[in-house]
Design an enzyme around this catalytic site. Structure first.
Site, PDB file in Angstrom:
ATOM      1  N   SER A 126      14.817  -2.315  -4.530  1.00 16.03           N
ATOM      2  CA  SER A 126      13.723  -1.931  -5.422  1.00 16.03           C
ATOM      3  C   SER A 126      13.560  -2.975  -6.515  1.00 16.03           C
ATOM      4  CB  SER A 126      14.079  -0.578  -6.063  1.00 16.03           C
ATOM      5  OG  SER A 126      13.230  -0.294  -7.142  1.00 16.03           O
ATOM      6  N   TYR A 150      20.375   5.045 -10.716  1.00 20.03           N
ATOM      7  CA  TYR A 150      19.675   4.771  -9.455  1.00 20.03           C
ATOM      8  C   TYR A 150      19.595   3.264  -9.219  1.00 20.03           C
ATOM      9  CZ  TYR A 150      15.789   3.803  -6.346  1.00 20.03           C
ATOM     10  OH  TYR A 150      15.012   3.278  -5.333  1.00 20.03           O
ATOM     11  N   LYS A 154      21.397   0.653  -6.321  1.00 19.14           N
ATOM     12  CA  LYS A 154      20.724  -0.341  -5.470  1.00 19.14           C
ATOM     13  C   LYS A 154      21.350  -1.717  -5.661  1.00 19.14           C
ATOM     14  CE  LYS A 154      17.661   2.199  -3.423  1.00 19.14           C
ATOM     15  NZ  LYS A 154      17.724   2.410  -1.975  1.00 19.14           N
TER      16      LYS A 154
HETATM   17  P1  NAD Z   1      12.127   9.741   0.451  1.00 20.01           P
HETATM   18  O1  NAD Z   1      12.976  10.637  -0.395  1.00 20.01           O
HETATM   19  O2  NAD Z   1      10.776  10.203   0.821  1.00 20.01           O
HETATM   20  O3  NAD Z   1      12.908   9.366   1.791  1.00 20.01           O
HETATM   21  C1  NAD Z   1      14.312   9.272   1.851  1.00 20.01           C
HETATM   22  C2  NAD Z   1      14.779  10.061   3.063  1.00 20.01           C
HETATM   23  O4  NAD Z   1      16.200   9.924   3.175  1.00 20.01           O
HETATM   24  C3  NAD Z   1      14.487  11.552   2.960  1.00 20.01           C
HETATM   25  O5  NAD Z   1      13.848  11.987   4.141  1.00 20.01           O
HETATM   26  C4  NAD Z   1      15.863  12.213   2.780  1.00 20.01           C
HETATM   27  O6  NAD Z   1      15.911  13.467   3.382  1.00 20.01           O
HETATM   28  C5  NAD Z   1      16.758  11.189   3.453  1.00 20.01           C
HETATM   29  N1  NAD Z   1      18.128  11.146   2.938  1.00 20.01           N
HETATM   30  C6  NAD Z   1      18.530  11.044   1.644  1.00 20.01           C
HETATM   31  N2  NAD Z   1      19.871  10.997   1.574  1.00 20.01           N
HETATM   32  C7  NAD Z   1      20.330  11.061   2.850  1.00 20.01           C
HETATM   33  C8  NAD Z   1      21.626  11.050   3.430  1.00 20.01           C
HETATM   34  N3  NAD Z   1      22.729  10.967   2.686  1.00 20.01           N
HETATM   35  N4  NAD Z   1      21.727  11.122   4.779  1.00 20.01           N
HETATM   36  C9  NAD Z   1      20.618  11.226   5.555  1.00 20.01           C
HETATM   37  N5  NAD Z   1      19.372  11.240   5.055  1.00 20.01           N
HETATM   38  C10 NAD Z   1      19.226  11.160   3.722  1.00 20.01           C
HETATM   39  O7  NAD Z   1      12.074   8.338  -0.300  1.00 20.01           O
HETATM   40  P2  NAD Z   1      11.147   7.070  -0.020  1.00 20.01           P
HETATM   41  O8  NAD Z   1      10.179   6.948  -1.115  1.00 20.01           O
HETATM   42  O9  NAD Z   1      10.672   7.069   1.378  1.00 20.01           O
HETATM   43  O10 NAD Z   1      12.219   5.916  -0.236  1.00 20.01           O
HETATM   44  C11 NAD Z   1      12.881   5.310   0.855  1.00 20.01           C
HETATM   45  C12 NAD Z   1      13.809   4.232   0.325  1.00 20.01           C
HETATM   46  O11 NAD Z   1      13.069   3.283  -0.411  1.00 20.01           O
HETATM   47  C13 NAD Z   1      14.893   4.737  -0.618  1.00 20.01           C
HETATM   48  O12 NAD Z   1      16.085   4.024  -0.350  1.00 20.01           O
HETATM   49  C14 NAD Z   1      14.363   4.400  -1.993  1.00 20.01           C
HETATM   50  O13 NAD Z   1      15.397   4.211  -2.910  1.00 20.01           O
HETATM   51  C15 NAD Z   1      13.641   3.104  -1.686  1.00 20.01           C
HETATM   52  N6  NAD Z   1      12.571   2.807  -2.657  1.00 20.01           N
HETATM   53  C16 NAD Z   1      11.576   3.725  -2.865  1.00 20.01           C
HETATM   54  C17 NAD Z   1      10.582   3.458  -3.782  1.00 20.01           C
HETATM   55  C18 NAD Z   1       9.499   4.470  -4.074  1.00 20.01           C
HETATM   56  O14 NAD Z   1       8.897   4.390  -5.135  1.00 20.01           O
HETATM   57  N7  NAD Z   1       9.205   5.406  -3.184  1.00 20.01           N
HETATM   58  C19 NAD Z   1      10.589   2.240  -4.470  1.00 20.01           C
HETATM   59  C20 NAD Z   1      11.601   1.324  -4.216  1.00 20.01           C
HETATM   60  C21 NAD Z   1      12.597   1.622  -3.297  1.00 20.01           C
HETATM   61  C1  WQD Z   2       4.064   3.809 -13.121  1.00 17.65           C
HETATM   62  C2  WQD Z   2       3.329   3.716 -14.457  1.00 17.65           C
HETATM   63  C3  WQD Z   2       4.406   4.967 -16.215  1.00 17.65           C
HETATM   64  C4  WQD Z   2       3.720   8.920 -14.442  1.00 17.65           C
HETATM   65  C5  WQD Z   2       9.498   4.047 -10.498  1.00 17.65           C
HETATM   66  C6  WQD Z   2      10.962   3.705 -10.472  1.00 17.65           C
HETATM   67  C7  WQD Z   2      11.208   2.510  -9.624  1.00 17.65           C
HETATM   68  C8  WQD Z   2      10.593   2.657  -8.227  1.00 17.65           C
HETATM   69  C9  WQD Z   2       9.182   3.125  -8.292  1.00 17.65           C
HETATM   70  C10 WQD Z   2      12.267   3.415  -6.679  1.00 17.65           C
HETATM   71  C11 WQD Z   2       4.270   3.543 -15.655  1.00 17.65           C
HETATM   72  C12 WQD Z   2       3.035   5.548 -15.905  1.00 17.65           C
HETATM   73  C13 WQD Z   2       3.752   7.562 -14.677  1.00 17.65           C
HETATM   74  C14 WQD Z   2       2.929   9.757 -15.294  1.00 17.65           C
HETATM   75  C15 WQD Z   2       2.250   7.792 -16.504  1.00 17.65           C
HETATM   76  N1  WQD Z   2      11.285   3.643  -7.454  1.00 17.65           N
HETATM   77  N2  WQD Z   2       3.021   6.998 -15.694  1.00 17.65           N
HETATM   78  N3  WQD Z   2       2.233   9.152 -16.294  1.00 17.65           N
HETATM   79  O1  WQD Z   2       8.274   3.800 -13.370  1.00 17.65           O
HETATM   80  O2  WQD Z   2       7.072   1.797 -12.342  1.00 17.65           O
HETATM   81  O3  WQD Z   2       8.802   2.957 -11.052  1.00 17.65           O
HETATM   82  O4  WQD Z   2       9.059   4.262  -9.158  1.00 17.65           O
HETATM   83  O5  WQD Z   2      12.875   2.411  -6.520  1.00 17.65           O
HETATM   84  O6  WQD Z   2      12.588   2.335  -9.540  1.00 17.65           O
HETATM   85  O7  WQD Z   2      11.385   3.446 -11.805  1.00 17.65           O
HETATM   86  O8  WQD Z   2       6.660   4.085 -11.417  1.00 17.65           O
HETATM   87  O9  WQD Z   2       4.875   5.673 -10.840  1.00 17.65           O
HETATM   88  O10 WQD Z   2       6.758   6.422 -12.358  1.00 17.65           O
HETATM   89  O11 WQD Z   2       5.079   4.810 -13.212  1.00 17.65           O
HETATM   90  O12 WQD Z   2       1.601   7.305 -17.444  1.00 17.65           O
HETATM   91  O13 WQD Z   2       2.897  10.983 -15.134  1.00 17.65           O
HETATM   92  O14 WQD Z   2       2.645   4.958 -14.685  1.00 17.65           O
HETATM   93  O15 WQD Z   2       4.670   5.010 -17.584  1.00 17.65           O
HETATM   94  O16 WQD Z   2       3.609   2.719 -16.578  1.00 17.65           O
HETATM   95  P1  WQD Z   2       7.705   3.138 -12.180  1.00 17.65           P
HETATM   96  P2  WQD Z   2       5.847   5.340 -11.910  1.00 17.65           P
END
Ligand code: NAD
Ligand code: WQD
Length: 341
Positions: A126, A150, A154
């Site tokens: 991330s 979190y 990562k």
């Molecule tokens: P999500 O929660 O929708 O998907 C994660 C899936 O993993 C879920 O279906 C959950 O049931 C499963 N899971 C969690 N822990 C588990 C375990 N111990 N064993 C088996 N299954 C398990 O999340 P997402 O948004 O699809 O994110 C996927 C990946 O991408 C994650 O690693 C997350 O950290 C990373 N990521 C997400 C974002 C975002 O904003 N969505 C941003 C950056 C990185």
């Molecule tokens: C985006 C912008 C908020 C909600 C997070 C995690 C990051 C990654 C992605 C996993 C910011 C603003 C948000 C609301 C708002 N996840 N906001 N009102 O914080 O960039 O990233 O998700 O890896 O690790 O930190 O994403 O969508 O929460 O926020 O004003 O109700 O929207 O302040 O500027 P963020 P976000």
């Protein structure tokens, strides 16, 4: 080259979109998910979109025996690892749950892969590993400094993968640092439905448009950005998914440990996202200004040039598509996936 790919967390938001792209490109998919935050209906819909079957094993990635037997039984030759807990605020409140799930999950998976002789891995990292960047756009060589459990989970996994790659050069590992995933599959069949009140901006706006939430709280209008609200690099989840296929293809050329940003290179402010969503749904989104959310940064967007040069990948879908697709999914599935029973 068609591959047998294990997708951990494949029933979740990003994983389900990656399953679609893998299957459409002719790869065989095995999903392991504990359904903690995923739905089996997402997997049924992946099959509906692609017209192909996948294999699903309900298991926790910390169950090394289950994972290793899945790898062997299905002749898996590459793994894409999504399974993790991902909510920043919750990770501050429940750090041990996050370290247990994310770190022990990764260690257990890697041991299972070692046991099964599988050494090609794509890992979901991330942009949060950059912390508050010194400038934008952010390139892969920027300093790493996560600021919450979190993000630290990562970063620790990234370090572990770098150490593993140095110790055992037969591993081929792609670390993908996602910026802000948004949108949904254009079919409207798969997308994101956060449990409870959404933390992230896009799902909060979508739920406000559909009447589930009254009003968006905009967290801060005094940042040093063009309109005072936070700026992020939103990337369409289908573009993001395609980036994983490019990374997988690159791994097949045996490149060791590689790290790439997956972002568009363009930042949008909260108010610009609100305006774009209003255009997509044809309604005003009620919002009010609130104070900054603790831990938020002003601005964050990617330098995506390394992924373009080395993976041959770049984002193709724009903000209008992210909003239109998110809205289509939200309208068709206002309560998320139905109960599978
Ligand atoms: P999500 O929660 O929708 O998907 C994660 C899936 O993993 C879920 O279906 C959950 O049931 C499963 N899971 C969690 N822990 C588990 C375990 N111990 N064993 C088996 N299954 C398990 O999340 P997402 O948004 O699809 O994110 C996927 C990946 O991408 C994650 O690693 C997350 O950290 C990373 N990521 C997400 C974002 C975002 O904003 N969505 C941003 C950056 C990185
Ligand atoms: C985006 C912008 C908020 C909600 C997070 C995690 C990051 C990654 C992605 C996993 C910011 C603003 C948000 C609301 C708002 N996840 N906001 N009102 O914080 O960039 O990233 O998700 O890896 O690790 O930190 O994403 O969508 O929460 O926020 O004003 O109700 O929207 O302040 O500027 P963020 P976000």
């Amino acid at each position: 080259m068609s591959r047998n790919v294990l997708v951990t967390g494949g029933a979740g938001y990003i994983g389900s979109h990656v399953c679609v792209e893998l299957m459409q490109q002719g790869h065989q998919v095995v999903v392991i998910d504990n359904l903690d935050n995923g739905s089996p209906v997402a997997l049924q819909r992946v099959e509906q979109i692609t017209g192909k079957r996948l294999r699903f094993i309900q298991a926790d990635v910390r169950d090394q025996v289950a994972v290793q037997s899945a790898l062997v039984e299905h002749g898996v030759d590459a793994v894409i690892h999504f399974a993790a807990l991902k909510a920043v605020g919750e990770s501050v409140a429940r750090p041990l749950a996050y370290y247990d799930n994310n770190l022990n999950g990764a260690i257990s998976l890697l041991r299972a892969m070692q046991g099964a002789g599988v050494t090609d891995l794509v890992f979901s990292s991330s942009a949060t590993v950059y912390g508050d960047p010194r400038s934008n756009p952010i390139s892969e060589d920027f300093p790493l400094r996560a600021t919450n459990p979190y993000g630290r989970s990562k970063l620790m996994i990234e370090d572990m993968l770098r150490d593993l790659g140095a110790a055992e050069p037969n591993w081929n590992i792609s670390i993908l640092r996602y910026f802000n995933p948004a949108g949904a599959h254009p079919s409207g069949l798969i997308g994101e439905h956060p449990s409870g009140v959404p933390n992230n901006l896009m799902p909060y706006i979508a739920q406000t448009a559909s009447g589930l939430r009254d009003c968006l709280a905009v967290f801060g209008d005094d940042y040093p950005t063009r309109d005072g609200t936070g700026v992020r690099d939103y990337i369409h989840v289908v573009d993001l998914a395609r980036g994983h296929l490019s990374a997988l293809a690159r791994l097949a050329q045996h490149p060791g440990v590689i790290i790439h940003n997956l972002g568009t290179g363009t930042g949008y402010s909260v108010l610009e996202i609100v305006a774009a969503f209003e255009r997509a749904c044809g309604m005003p989104i009620p919002y009010r200004m609130e104070s900054r959310r603790p831990g938020d940064i002003a601005e964050c967007f990617a330098d995506p040039s390394l992924a373009r040069a080395e993976l041959g990948w770049s984002a193709q879908l724009d903000l209008a598509a992210m909003c239109a697709d998110s809205w289509r999914w939200q309208q068709a599935n206002p309560q998320g996936y139905p109960d599978p029973s």
